[in-house]
Write a protein that holds these residues in place. Structure first.
Motif, short mmCIF file in Angstrom:
data_model
loop_
_atom_site.label_atom_id
_atom_site.label_comp_id
_atom_site.label_asym_id
_atom_site.label_seq_id
_atom_site.Cartn_x
_atom_site.Cartn_y
_atom_site.Cartn_z
N THR A 1 -10.24 1.51 13.21
CA THR A 1 -9.12 2.29 13.33
C THR A 1 -9.28 3.56 13.06
O THR A 1 -10.45 3.94 12.65
N GLY B 1 -8.01 6.79 10.50
CA GLY B 1 -7.17 6.97 9.56
C GLY B 1 -6.88 8.46 9.61
O GLY B 1 -7.59 9.32 10.05
N ASP C 1 -5.31 7.65 4.69
CA ASP C 1 -4.15 6.86 4.98
C ASP C 1 -4.77 5.85 6.36
O ASP C 1 -5.10 6.41 7.19
N VAL C 2 -4.54 4.57 6.17
CA VAL C 2 -4.71 4.01 7.30
C VAL C 2 -3.64 2.62 7.39
O VAL C 2 -2.89 2.58 6.23
N ASP C 3 -3.31 2.17 8.67
CA ASP C 3 -2.26 1.22 8.85
C ASP C 3 -2.43 0.11 7.91
O ASP C 3 -3.72 -0.20 7.80
N PHE D 1 -5.00 -2.99 8.35
CA PHE D 1 -6.44 -2.60 8.37
C PHE D 1 -7.15 -2.80 6.70
O PHE D 1 -8.23 -2.90 6.60
#
Length: 136
Positions: free
Chosen positions: A95, A97, A114-116, A119
């Motif tokens: 992903t 971030g 920040d990552v979803d 993940f």
């Protein structure tokens, strides 16, 4: 496998569709794996002043393609018998971030990314991740 350590800065000559051409001192062989800004790609052609790599649809969907201009960093894949430095990383992108903050602690930095939430389970506690291919 890669170490997440920058080995050379290369210059993007051209990026269009799924092909990225680089001007670099590094002289790979056709088919070699090489990390470009941390993404494992395969060398598809050799030029007099560098080489080109091909990006799969999956790769194009998951990386920050806007960073494939100007200078990029490259790291050839590790060879059997190489000294392990940095961390062991695969060059597979899960992903993208967003860096929320960086705090200078004197001899280290705290980088908040920040990552979803989907993940988060992929990030091992006290494990290594890379940002743009640099091992942290």
């Amino acid at each position: 496998m890669f170490t997440g350590l920058i080995r050379e800065m290369a210059r993007v000559k051209h990026f269009s569709g799924n092909r990225l051409s680089l001007k670099a001192d590094h002289k790979p062989k056709l088919g070699d794996s090489i990390a470009i800004n941390g993404t494992c790609l395969s060398v598809v052609s050799i030029e007099s002043d560098g080489f080109s790599v091909e990006l799969s649809p999956e790769t194009l969907e998951h990386i920050a393609t806007e960073k494939l201009s100007g200078n990029v960093h490259i790291e050839p894949a590790m060879m059997m018998g190489d000294r392990f430095e940095g961390h062991i990383v695969q060059g597979h992108i899960d992903t993208v971030g967003i860096i929320r903050s960086i705090t200078d602690n004197g001899n280290s930095y705290d980088v908040i990314v920040d990552v979803d939430s989907e993940f988060i389970p992929l990030i091992p506690p006290k494990g290594s991740i890379t940002i743009d291919g640099v091992s942290l």
